[in-house]
Motif scaffolding. Structure first.
Motif, PDB file in Angstrom:
ATOM      1  N   VAL A 339      64.980 -84.357  99.856  1.00 50.95           N
ATOM      2  CA  VAL A 339      65.675 -84.381 101.153  1.00 50.95           C
ATOM      3  C   VAL A 339      64.785 -85.017 102.215  1.00 50.95           C
ATOM      4  CG1 VAL A 339      66.599 -82.924 103.004  1.00 50.95           C
ATOM      5  CG2 VAL A 339      67.194 -82.436 100.625  1.00 50.95           C
ATOM      6  N   SER A 340      63.505 -84.681 102.176  1.00 54.39           N
ATOM      7  CA  SER A 340      62.578 -85.270 103.150  1.00 54.39           C
ATOM      8  C   SER A 340      62.531 -86.795 102.984  1.00 54.39           C
ATOM      9  CB  SER A 340      61.196 -84.618 102.942  1.00 54.39           C
ATOM     10  OG  SER A 340      60.214 -85.367 103.552  1.00 54.39           O
ATOM     11  N   ALA A 341      62.465 -87.270 101.739  1.00 56.58           N
ATOM     12  CA  ALA A 341      62.432 -88.731 101.492  1.00 56.58           C
ATOM     13  C   ALA A 341      63.751 -89.373 101.917  1.00 56.58           C
ATOM     14  CB  ALA A 341      62.154 -88.998 100.014  1.00 56.58           C
ATOM     15  N   PHE A 342      64.863 -88.677 101.682  1.00 59.73           N
ATOM     16  CA  PHE A 342      66.168 -89.215 102.109  1.00 59.73           C
ATOM     17  C   PHE A 342      66.225 -89.340 103.635  1.00 59.73           C
ATOM     18  CE2 PHE A 342      70.460 -88.185 103.700  1.00 59.73           C
ATOM     19  CZ  PHE A 342      71.097 -89.366 103.313  1.00 59.73           C
ATOM     20  N   LEU A 343      65.746 -88.303 104.321  1.00 62.97           N
ATOM     21  CA  LEU A 343      65.782 -88.339 105.794  1.00 62.97           C
ATOM     22  C   LEU A 343      64.895 -89.456 106.349  1.00 62.97           C
ATOM     23  CD1 LEU A 343      65.791 -84.507 106.607  1.00 62.97           C
ATOM     24  CD2 LEU A 343      67.568 -86.158 107.230  1.00 62.97           C
ATOM     25  N   GLN A 344      63.832 -89.801 105.586  1.00 65.50           N
ATOM     26  CA  GLN A 344      62.963 -90.913 106.010  1.00 65.50           C
ATOM     27  C   GLN A 344      63.523 -92.272 105.586  1.00 65.50           C
ATOM     28  OE1 GLN A 344      59.042 -90.107 104.326  1.00 65.50           O
ATOM     29  NE2 GLN A 344      59.263 -87.955 104.875  1.00 65.50           N
ATOM     30  N   GLY A 345      64.682 -92.288 104.957  1.00 66.09           N
ATOM     31  CA  GLY A 345      65.292 -93.554 104.552  1.00 66.09           C
ATOM     32  C   GLY A 345      64.646 -94.173 103.329  1.00 66.09           C
ATOM     33  N   ARG A 346      63.918 -93.343 102.553  1.00 65.08           N
ATOM     34  CA  ARG A 346      63.191 -93.904 101.410  1.00 65.08           C
ATOM     35  C   ARG A 346      63.986 -93.848 100.113  1.00 65.08           C
ATOM     36  NH1 ARG A 346      57.916 -90.717 101.203  1.00 65.08           N
ATOM     37  NH2 ARG A 346      57.527 -92.141  99.479  1.00 65.08           N
ATOM     38  N   ILE A 347      64.974 -92.991 100.022  1.00 61.90           N
ATOM     39  CA  ILE A 347      65.827 -92.913  98.825  1.00 61.90           C
ATOM     40  C   ILE A 347      67.280 -92.775  99.266  1.00 61.90           C
ATOM     41  CG2 ILE A 347      64.024 -91.850  97.390  1.00 61.90           C
ATOM     42  CD1 ILE A 347      65.527 -89.162  97.740  1.00 61.90           C
ATOM     43  N   GLY A 348      68.184 -92.979  98.325  1.00 59.50           N
ATOM     44  CA  GLY A 348      69.609 -92.850  98.630  1.00 59.50           C
ATOM     45  C   GLY A 348      70.079 -91.412  98.468  1.00 59.50           C
ATOM     46  N   PHE A 349      71.299 -91.171  98.927  1.00 59.97           N
ATOM     47  CA  PHE A 349      71.878 -89.827  98.904  1.00 59.97           C
ATOM     48  C   PHE A 349      72.012 -89.305  97.479  1.00 59.97           C
ATOM     49  CE2 PHE A 349      75.622 -86.955  99.225  1.00 59.97           C
ATOM     50  CZ  PHE A 349      75.161 -86.095 100.200  1.00 59.97           C
ATOM     51  N   LEU A 350      72.456 -90.164  96.554  1.00 56.46           N
ATOM     52  CA  LEU A 350      72.662 -89.714  95.174  1.00 56.46           C
ATOM     53  C   LEU A 350      71.344 -89.548  94.413  1.00 56.46           C
ATOM     54  CD1 LEU A 350      75.870 -91.699  94.136  1.00 56.46           C
ATOM     55  CD2 LEU A 350      75.675 -89.302  94.798  1.00 56.46           C
ATOM     56  N   ASP A 351      70.251 -90.073  94.989  1.00 58.65           N
ATOM     57  CA  ASP A 351      68.944 -89.839  94.364  1.00 58.65           C
ATOM     58  C   ASP A 351      68.525 -88.374  94.492  1.00 58.65           C
ATOM     59  OD1 ASP A 351      68.652 -92.513  93.651  1.00 58.65           O
ATOM     60  OD2 ASP A 351      67.739 -93.036  95.582  1.00 58.65           O
ATOM     61  N   ILE A 352      69.094 -87.676  95.478  1.00 55.83           N
ATOM     62  CA  ILE A 352      68.681 -86.269  95.665  1.00 55.83           C
ATOM     63  C   ILE A 352      69.017 -85.442  94.416  1.00 55.83           C
ATOM     64  CG2 ILE A 352      68.906 -84.188  97.076  1.00 55.83           C
ATOM     65  CD1 ILE A 352      69.529 -86.022  99.496  1.00 55.83           C
TER      66      ILE A 352
END
Ligand code: NAD
Ligand code: MG
Length: 401
Positions: A339-352
Motif C-alpha cells: 500500500v505504501s508503494a502504491f501511494l508513492q506511485g511505484r506500483i499499480g493497484f492490482l499489484d497490491i
C-alpha cells in the motif's frame, strides 16, 4: 488546577490522524469528565503542537526522534506546561504508566503494536482502532488484556457495532456475526478497469473520511479481510461464523445473529465519533456530536455479496486466518509495504493483492509461539515485498552499473 479524581485521563496515540482528531473532538465535548492527558504522533511536529495548544495535555510524544527538539522548543515557546518526549519507548511507557487510565490506540499499522500491547498489559481501558496490531498479534494482545483485566472496547465501526449489540465482547448465544462493507470507491468495477486506478482515486472513499492507508485497504477490500481477523480475535469466533456483506449506504455497521434466529443490527451515520463516544463513555452513552439517523431521508438500504474475483484481498485474508500462526502477520506486513508503494506511485493497484499473495506463498505459515516469532515474520515479509517492488530510480549523478 488538579483534575477531579474521577476525571478520565485519556492518552490519544495517533492524535494527528483521522481517528485521533475525532477522539479529541469527543473528549473536548466532555471537559467535566475526561481530558487528553497524553498526545502522541508519528512525525508531524507542527500538527502535534497545534493539538497541544488546544488540548493542553501533560505529555506529548513524537515517535520520530528527529522531531524532539522542535517539539520541546515549540511547547516552551507557546508557554505550555506539556512535557516533550520522543521515540517508541517513551510512547510505551506513557501508554502503560499512571499518566492515563484510557488509551485510544489510533496509530496506523504495525507501528501501533508496541504501545497497544503496553496498554493492554497495564490493564488500561483500551479503545482499539489499530486493527493491524490484532491482525499481527491478536492472541497475545487478547491474552495480555485478559491477564491484566484491561477492557478492550473496539473502535472499528463494525466491531463497535457488534460490541454494542452484545454489550460486551462475549458472544454468548451468537450463531454468527456479519460485518458490512461499503464496497469502497470501485464497487462493481472489473479487474481490467481496476488495473489503471490511481492513488487519488483509491483514497477518495465514498462514505468515510479516513487516513490514506485504510482508505486504500477499503478500496482493495483488504480492510474487510483485516476486520474478519480482527473480529475473530475480539469476539472469539471462528472464520466460518463471521460473514461479510456489501452495503453501499454504510448505515448498518454489523449484524449479530443469535441461535434463536433473532438478528440485532447497529445503525448510524458513518462518523467514527459514535464508536469513540461508546468507548469513552461505556457503559454510559454520551454525546458524540453525530446526528441521528433519518431513514426516510436516507431512502433504501441495499446489500450484496462481495466480488471475490475482482477483490482477491478478502480471500487472501481468509486464507491467512485459516493458515494461522505467522500467516496473518505476513499478510499484514506485505500489505502495508504494498500500500505504501502504491501511494508513492511505484506500483499499480492490482499489484497490491499480487504482492500479498506472493508473500504468503513464499513465507509459509509457521507456529507463532511468541512475539519475537511474529515480529520476525513481519520483518521477513517486509523485506520480501520490498525486494519484489522495483527499486526507485537512482539519484541523479549515480554512475550506471
Ligand atoms: P491516519 O493516517 O489518519 O493517522 C495515523 C496516526 O498515526 C497519525 O497521528 C500518525 O502521526 C500516527 N503514526 C503513524 N506512524 C506512527 C508511528 N510510527 N508512531 C507513532 N505514531 C504514528 O490513520 P487513521 O485513519 O486515523 O487510522 C488509524 C488506525 O485506525 C488504523 O489502524 C486504521 O485501520 C484504524 N481505523 C481507522 C478508521 C477511520 O475512520 N479513519 C476506522 C476504523 C479503523
Ligand atoms: Mg471498519
Amino acid at each position: 488546577m488538579q483534575p477531579a479524581a474521577d476525571m478520565r485521563q485519556v492518552a490519544v496515540l495517533g492524535a494527528t490522524g483521522s481517528i485521533g482528531t475525532s477522539a479529541l473532538d469527543v473528549i473536548a465535548r466532555h471537559g467535566a469528565r475526561m481530558r487528553a492527558s497524553v498526545l502522541a504522533a508519528g512525525c508531524n511536529v507542527d500538527a502535534l503542537l497545534d493539538l497541544c495548544a488546544r488540548h493542553r495535555p501533560d505529555h506529548a510524544v513524537i515517535a520520530d526522534a528527529a522531531g524532539y527538539a522542535r517539539l520541546r522548543d515549540g511547547l516552551r515557546d507557546a508557554g505550555l506546561a506539556t512535557r516533550a518526549h520522543a521515540g517508541g519507548q517513551a510512547l510505551e511507557a506513557l501508554a502503560a504508566g499512571p499518566e492515563c487510565d484510557t488509551v485510544v490506540a489510533a496509530i496506523v499499522g504495525a507501528a501501533g503494536l508496541g504501545s497497544t500491547l503496553a496498554a493492554a498489559r497495564a490493564g488500561k481501558r483500551l479503545l482499539l482502532a489499530n486493527k493491524e496490531s490484532l491482525v499481527l498479534a491478536g492472541e497475545l494482545l487478547i491474552a495480555a488484556a485478559r491477564r491484566s483485566g484491561a477492557t478492550i472496547v473496539p473502535i472499528d465501526s463494525e466491531h463497535s457495532a457488534v460490541f454494542q449489540c452484545l454489550r460486551s465482547c462475549e458472544p454468548a448465544g451468537v450463531r454468527r456475526i456479519v460485518l458490512t462493507a461499503s464496497g469502497g470507491p470501485f464497487r462493481g468495477w472489473s479487474r481490467d478497469r481496476l488495473a489503471a486506478v490511481t492513488p487519488a482515486q483509491a483514497v477518495a472513499h465514498p462514505k468515510w473520511s479516513m487516513g490514506p492507508k485504510i482508505s486504500v485497504d477499503s478500496a482493495t477490500l483488504m480492510n474487510k479481510g483485516l476486520e474478519v481477523i480482527e473480529a475473530h480475535h475480539l469476539f472469539g469466533l471462528p472464520a466460518e461464523r463471521i460473514g461479510v456483506l456489501v452495503h453501499p449506504q454504510s448505515l448498518v455497521h454489523a449484524l449479530v445473529e443469535y441461535v434463536d434466529g433473532s438478528t440485532l443490527a447497529q445503525l448510524g451515520l458513518p462518523d467514527m465519533r459514535t464508536a469513540l463516544a461508546v468507548g469513552l463513555g461505556w457503559p454510559e452513552r454520551i454525546d458524540s456530536g453525530v446526528a441521528g439517523l433519518d431513514l426516510l431521508a436516507q431512502g433504501r438500504l441495499e446489500f450484496e455479496a462481495p466480488d471475490m474475483e475482482a477483490f482477491p484481498c478478502l480471500r487472501l485474508a481468509g486464507a491467512a486466518l485459516s493458515a494461522g500462526g505467522t500467516a496473518p502477520a505476513v499478510l499484514n506486513a506485505a500489505n502495508e509495504e504494498a500500500v505504501s508503494a502504491f501511494l508513492q506511485g511505484r506500483i499499480g493497484f492490482l499489484d497490491i493483492p499480487a504482492l500479498v499473495e506472493d508473500a504468503l506463498a513464499a513465507l509459509p505459515a509457521a507456529p507463532a509461539g511468541d512475539l519475537q516469532v511474529l515480529l520476525a515474520a513481519d520483518t521477513d515479509a517486509r523485506r520480501f515485498t520490498r525486494q519484489r517492488i522495483s527499486p526507485p530510480m537512482p539519484p541523479a549523478g549515480t554512475p550506471a552499473a
